[in-house]
Design an enzyme around this catalytic site. Structure first.
Site, mmCIF file in Angstrom:
data_model
loop_
_atom_site.group_PDB
_atom_site.id
_atom_site.type_symbol
_atom_site.label_atom_id
_atom_site.label_comp_id
_atom_site.label_asym_id
_atom_site.label_seq_id
_atom_site.Cartn_x
_atom_site.Cartn_y
_atom_site.Cartn_z
ATOM 1 C CB CYS A 279 -0.933 -0.014 1.205
ATOM 2 S SG CYS A 279 -1.958 1.448 1.343
ATOM 3 C CG HIS B 205 -0.308 3.624 4.449
ATOM 4 N ND1 HIS B 205 -0.570 2.294 4.276
ATOM 5 C CD2 HIS B 205 0.362 3.714 5.634
ATOM 6 C CE1 HIS B 205 -0.078 1.600 5.278
ATOM 7 N NE2 HIS B 205 0.489 2.454 6.114
#
Length: 281
Positions: A54, A104
């Site tokens: 991610c 993120h």
């Protein structure tokens, strides 16, 4: 007179596989809004991310640089604040830049060129998910496990549903607010949802869009001893062989995943409707 720069709405979804989309050939999944965009836009046949993880994948997307160049090796990697991103470059071109949802970012810089964040992130910004590369045989306790599959099915609410509902709500409000005031600068609004990322749980509204009997099952099964080293490592990390999976559990996971794709498609439809209503497109 200078040509007016276009507004940009950049929508992201997490773990949305091309093979599960109808315009890439899937016969079952329902995505009318994405399919409309595909029909009237550009669809890539050979586009690949540079990391399956991610945070590194997003850092590459933001910077246009390889993971090895910017040190993006895992989901606790710190994206250095002195590395320019597309948000920096757009701001240099007089764009308003805003982020609603997940990116993120790890470390103290939670903007990386965005002028504002409309929501928090769904993932922690600290370094708690740092893997111990000196002890690769020990499974990290915080990593994914197969509960996403064994417990897959319909749900009433989840933290991911709460998050994505908030993400799209704030994005719509940003668009409404933009047209209420003087539009002296174009905008780039990044809207980043976490669905259809596991866990595979979705409300009945989306679960019921698909019949259980029509859910396709994997066509290929590879024995443990025949796995390539990378796949074997990943299966060990997410504890794949800790339990036996039934055919129904696998079907449930795919069923919920397809429902989550339809959920994302509905959210995209809401954003497109808001663009049309406001004339901001």
């Amino acid at each position: 007179m200078a040509e007016k720069k276009p507004n940009i709405l950049f929508i992201m979804a997490d773990q949305l596989a091309a093979s599960a989309l109808p315009f890439y050939g899937h016969p079952l999944v329902k995505t009318p809004n994405l399919s409309s965009l595909a029909q009237n836009g550009v669809v890539f046949d050979s586009a690949y991310c540079n990391s399956p993880l991610c945070a590194p994948s997003r850092y590459v997307l933001m910077t246009g640089q390889l993971p090895s160049k910017i040190g993006a090796y895992d989901n606790a990697a710190d994206l250095s604040a002195d590395i320019p991103t597309f948000a920096h470059y757009l701001r240099a071109q007089n764009y308003k830049t805003a982020l609603s949802g997940k990116m993120h970012f790890c470390g103290p810089d939670q903007l990386h060129g965005f002028e504002e964040r409309l929501t928090t992130d769904i993932y922690p910004a600290d370094y708690g998910w740092f893997p111990n590369w000196d002890d690769v045989k020990t499974r990290p306790t915080w990593y994914h496990n197969m509960s996403s599959v064994t417990q897959a099915g319909p749900c009433i609410r989840s933290n991911q549903l709460d998050f994505d509902d908030e993400v799209v709500f704030h994005a719509q409000r940003y668009l409404y607010d933009y047209v209420r005031r003087e539009q002296d600068r174009p905008f780039c609004l990044t809207v980043s949802m976490t669905h259809p990322h596991d866990p595979y749980a979705i409300p009945p509204e989306y679960w019921d869009r698909y019949e259980d009997a029509e859910i396709d099952l994997p066509k290929i099964t590879i024995k443990k001893e025949d796995q390539d080293p990378h796949s074997a490592r990943l299966q060990n990390v997410y504890d794949y062989y800790a339990q036996d999976l039934s055919e129904q559990q696998i079907r449930n996971a795919r069923h919920a995943y397809y429902g989550a794709i339809s959920y994302v498609d509905d959210k995209i439809g809401m954003l497109l409707k808001t663009l049309k209503e406001t004339g901001a497109r």
